[in-house]
Scaffold this motif. Structure first.
Motif, PDB file in Angstrom:
ATOM      1  N   LEU A  60       0.832  -1.195   0.000  1.00  0.00           N
ATOM      2  CA  LEU A  60       0.000   0.000   0.000  1.00  0.00           C
ATOM      3  C   LEU A  60       0.870   1.250   0.000  1.00  0.00           C
ATOM      4  N   LEU A  61       1.886   1.256   0.845  1.00  0.00           N
ATOM      5  CA  LEU A  61       2.790   2.402   0.897  1.00  0.00           C
ATOM      6  C   LEU A  61       3.476   2.608  -0.445  1.00  0.00           C
ATOM      7  N   GLU A  62       3.973   1.545  -1.036  1.00  0.00           N
ATOM      8  CA  GLU A  62       4.685   1.665  -2.308  1.00  0.00           C
ATOM      9  C   GLU A  62       3.771   2.182  -3.407  1.00  0.00           C
ATOM     10  N   ASP A  63       2.532   1.724  -3.444  1.00  0.00           N
ATOM     11  CA  ASP A  63       1.585   2.188  -4.469  1.00  0.00           C
ATOM     12  C   ASP A  63       1.292   3.678  -4.307  1.00  0.00           C
ATOM     13  N   VAL A  64       1.075   4.118  -3.048  1.00  0.00           N
ATOM     14  CA  VAL A  64       0.783   5.526  -2.802  1.00  0.00           C
ATOM     15  C   VAL A  64       1.990   6.394  -3.143  1.00  0.00           C
ATOM     16  N   LYS A  65       3.178   5.947  -2.761  1.00  0.00           N
ATOM     17  CA  LYS A  65       4.396   6.697  -3.095  1.00  0.00           C
ATOM     18  C   LYS A  65       4.569   6.816  -4.602  1.00  0.00           C
ATOM     19  N   LEU A  66       4.297   5.734  -5.309  1.00  0.00           N
ATOM     20  CA  LEU A  66       4.444   5.736  -6.771  1.00  0.00           C
ATOM     21  C   LEU A  66       3.488   6.741  -7.406  1.00  0.00           C
ATOM     22  N   TYR A  67       2.262   6.813  -6.897  1.00  0.00           N
ATOM     23  CA  TYR A  67       1.272   7.753  -7.424  1.00  0.00           C
ATOM     24  C   TYR A  67       1.785   9.193  -7.282  1.00  0.00           C
ATOM     25  N   PHE A  68       2.240   9.538  -6.092  1.00  0.00           N
ATOM     26  CA  PHE A  68       2.653  10.919  -5.854  1.00  0.00           C
ATOM     27  C   PHE A  68       4.006  11.251  -6.495  1.00  0.00           C
ATOM     28  N   SER A  69       4.735  10.247  -6.951  1.00  0.00           N
ATOM     29  CA  SER A  69       6.000  10.512  -7.642  1.00  0.00           C
ATOM     30  C   SER A  69       5.787  10.950  -9.089  1.00  0.00           C
ATOM     31  N   ASP A  70       4.544  10.787  -9.586  1.00  0.00           N
ATOM     32  CA  ASP A  70       4.212  11.182 -10.955  1.00  0.00           C
ATOM     33  C   ASP A  70       3.805  12.657 -10.950  1.00  0.00           C
ATOM     34  N   ARG A  71       4.584  13.490 -11.595  1.00  0.00           N
ATOM     35  CA  ARG A  71       4.352  14.931 -11.574  1.00  0.00           C
ATOM     36  C   ARG A  71       2.973  15.299 -12.121  1.00  0.00           C
ATOM     37  N   GLU A  72       2.526  14.570 -13.144  1.00  0.00           N
ATOM     38  CA  GLU A  72       1.221  14.866 -13.747  1.00  0.00           C
ATOM     39  C   GLU A  72       0.103  14.640 -12.737  1.00  0.00           C
ATOM     40  N   ALA A  86      -9.419   4.995  -7.562  1.00  0.00           N
ATOM     41  CA  ALA A  86     -10.062   3.831  -8.191  1.00  0.00           C
ATOM     42  C   ALA A  86      -9.035   2.799  -8.624  1.00  0.00           C
ATOM     43  N   TRP A  87      -7.839   3.237  -8.908  1.00  0.00           N
ATOM     44  CA  TRP A  87      -6.765   2.355  -9.361  1.00  0.00           C
ATOM     45  C   TRP A  87      -6.146   1.532  -8.231  1.00  0.00           C
ATOM     46  N   LEU A  88      -6.387   1.943  -6.989  1.00  0.00           N
ATOM     47  CA  LEU A  88      -5.714   1.341  -5.828  1.00  0.00           C
ATOM     48  C   LEU A  88      -6.284  -0.049  -5.556  1.00  0.00           C
ATOM     49  N   SER A  89      -5.496  -1.075  -5.773  1.00  0.00           N
ATOM     50  CA  SER A  89      -5.991  -2.455  -5.686  1.00  0.00           C
ATOM     51  C   SER A  89      -6.467  -2.827  -4.285  1.00  0.00           C
ATOM     52  N   GLN A  90      -5.882  -2.213  -3.244  1.00  0.00           N
ATOM     53  CA  GLN A  90      -6.246  -2.564  -1.859  1.00  0.00           C
ATOM     54  C   GLN A  90      -7.371  -1.702  -1.288  1.00  0.00           C
ATOM     55  N   MET A 127      -0.044  13.041   0.682  1.00  0.00           N
ATOM     56  CA  MET A 127       1.405  13.132   0.867  1.00  0.00           C
ATOM     57  C   MET A 127       1.724  14.473   1.505  1.00  0.00           C
ATOM     58  N   THR A 128       2.652  14.465   2.451  1.00  0.00           N
ATOM     59  CA  THR A 128       3.154  15.722   3.014  1.00  0.00           C
ATOM     60  C   THR A 128       4.659  15.773   2.796  1.00  0.00           C
ATOM     61  N   ARG A 129       5.171  16.985   2.644  1.00  0.00           N
ATOM     62  CA  ARG A 129       6.623  17.159   2.488  1.00  0.00           C
ATOM     63  C   ARG A 129       7.059  18.318   3.370  1.00  0.00           C
ATOM     64  N   ASN A 130       7.959  18.026   4.308  1.00  0.00           N
ATOM     65  CA  ASN A 130       8.528  19.053   5.180  1.00  0.00           C
ATOM     66  C   ASN A 130       9.952  19.345   4.727  1.00  0.00           C
ATOM     67  N   THR A 131      10.211  20.583   4.356  1.00  0.00           N
ATOM     68  CA  THR A 131      11.539  21.007   3.928  1.00  0.00           C
ATOM     69  C   THR A 131      12.062  22.022   4.934  1.00  0.00           C
ATOM     70  N   VAL A 132      13.143  21.660   5.614  1.00  0.00           N
ATOM     71  CA  VAL A 132      13.714  22.528   6.646  1.00  0.00           C
ATOM     72  C   VAL A 132      15.072  23.023   6.177  1.00  0.00           C
ATOM     73  N   THR A 133      15.235  24.357   6.168  1.00  0.00           N
ATOM     74  CA  THR A 133      16.498  24.977   5.798  1.00  0.00           C
ATOM     75  C   THR A 133      17.134  25.573   7.041  1.00  0.00           C
TER      76      THR A 133
END
Length: 369
Positions: free
Chosen positions: A200-212, A242-246, A258-264
């Motif tokens: 499940l984690l890998e599928d969600v990560k893969l989805y958000f890695s697609d810029r489109e 709908a694509w998520l098999s689980q 997805m959340t992204r924390n960027t700390v400078t």
């Protein structure tokens, strides 16, 4: 507070009456008063009692004075934890005055180990707590180790009225059975994903890695400066699952996040952390941000147990006694959050210190609440 004092007087004492010198009710309330007044171990509780015995007799009988620290600890281990849990529940019912609010309440669930309760011969208590966004603990369950959180969370949910709330947990609580329980009780969830939900984690990560796909998500960004660092927090949410098999395995699943924390840092050093979540909430990025950010409240609560109450420094090894102390500390935190003890706002730690310097004044005020 008088209603709660009346409740404590109903505690069932399993000791032989002929051998009882000190009432169980008196010992429970003595520990409670002393904990508010910065006493952190059994000896300090005894010292507090002896120093303020005349004042305490306004609320307690104390027919034979203040018991020794050994007696306090021994009797406290006999107090049924369920009784104190219900004591806490009654207190929380008095606090819940925002029923019917249009904003869903957040309820963060997480566990903390009582490190002082363990040694080479036994595992320390691990306590799973539910804390709302106002910083009040609404309930807890004790287990023997962190992996047992999976069993404890459904039991804790059964003890709480969670209808209309948003439940948040870390990845340990992301289980299909827990999701079913949450939805069956008419609540929503925002649950973290980690390696324990591999595919499940890998599928969600893969989805958000697609810029489109990412560009079509609901999005929010927030930038804050603190202690010389700049933190940029970004949130993405989509209902395109709908694509998520689980998806059918997760009752009520409506969106992924997805959340992204960027700390400078001061010297320009940049660190980036990405996290992933599943949720029963529909599209609404403001609500998602509130839920994800709100989960820190339970971590803040655990911090207070360690820093304000020095819980990990208390080496009470008896399991029930240590757990009962945990409940009393949480009741004390709840009260400290509600009261002011001076003309200026104070931290909880300073409030405890102030109460300890003049318990007659401040405890009287608390008892008149």
């Amino acid at each position: 507070m008088k209603a709660l004092l009346d409740y404590v007087s109903t505690v069932t004492d399993s000791r032989q009456k002929k051998k009882v010198l000190h009432k169980m009710m008196d010992i429970i309330m003595l520990v409670f008063f002393a904990t508010l007044a910065e006493a952190d171990d059994w000896v300090e509780i005894e010292v507090f009692g002896n120093e303020h015995v005349d004042f305490l007799r306004n609320y307690l009988e104390l027919p034979h004075g203040i018991p020794s620290h050994d007696t306090i600890q021994r009797v406290f281990a006999i107090v049924p934890p369920e009784f104190l849990e219900n004591f806490q529940k009654k207190w929380n019912e008095m606090l819940n005055s925002d029923e019917g609010s249009k904003i869903k309440r957040l309820l963060a669930i997480d566990g903390k180990t009582q490190r002082g309760n363990g040694n080479k011969n036994q595992k320390a208590n691990h306590i799973v707590s539910a804390v709302d966004e106002k910083g009040f603990c609404l309930g807890q369950k004790r287990v023997e180790e962190k992996t047992n959180e999976i069993k404890a969370i459904p039991e804790l949910l059964d003890c709480l009225n969670i209808k209309g709330t948003i439940i948040t947990t870390d990845a340990m609580g992301t289980q299909t059975a827990i999701v079913k329980k949450i939805r069956r009780k008419h609540a929503d969830y925002v649950l973290a994903l980690k390696a324990n939900q591999g595919n499940l984690l890998e599928d969600v990560k893969l989805y958000f890695s697609d810029r489109e796909f990412l560009e079509n998500c609901a999005y929010k960004k927030k930038v804050e400066k603190a202690r010389g660092k700049i933190e940029k927090r970004e949130y993405w949410q989509t209902g395109d699952i709908a694509w998520l098999s689980q998806r059918k395995e997760w009752t009520g699943l409506r969106s992924i996040i997805m959340t992204r924390n960027t700390v400078t840092g001061k010297e320009g050093k940049v660190s980036v952390e990405e996290r992933y979540f599943i949720s029963s909430l529909p599209l609404g990025i403001e609500e998602i941000e509130r839920a994800v950010r709100g989960h820190w409240m339970v971590e803040s609560y655990h911090w207070h147990l360690d820093v304000t109450f020095r819980e990990d420094g208390n080496h009470t090894l008896e399991k029930k006694s240590s757990y009962n102390l945990n409940i009393i500390r949480k009741l004390a935190i709840n009260i400290l959050k509600l009261i002011e003890v001076g003309n200026k706002p104070m931290s909880l730690k300073k409030k405890r210190y102030a109460i300890g310097t003049n318990p007659e004044r401040h405890l009287k005020k608390i008892m008149e609440m």
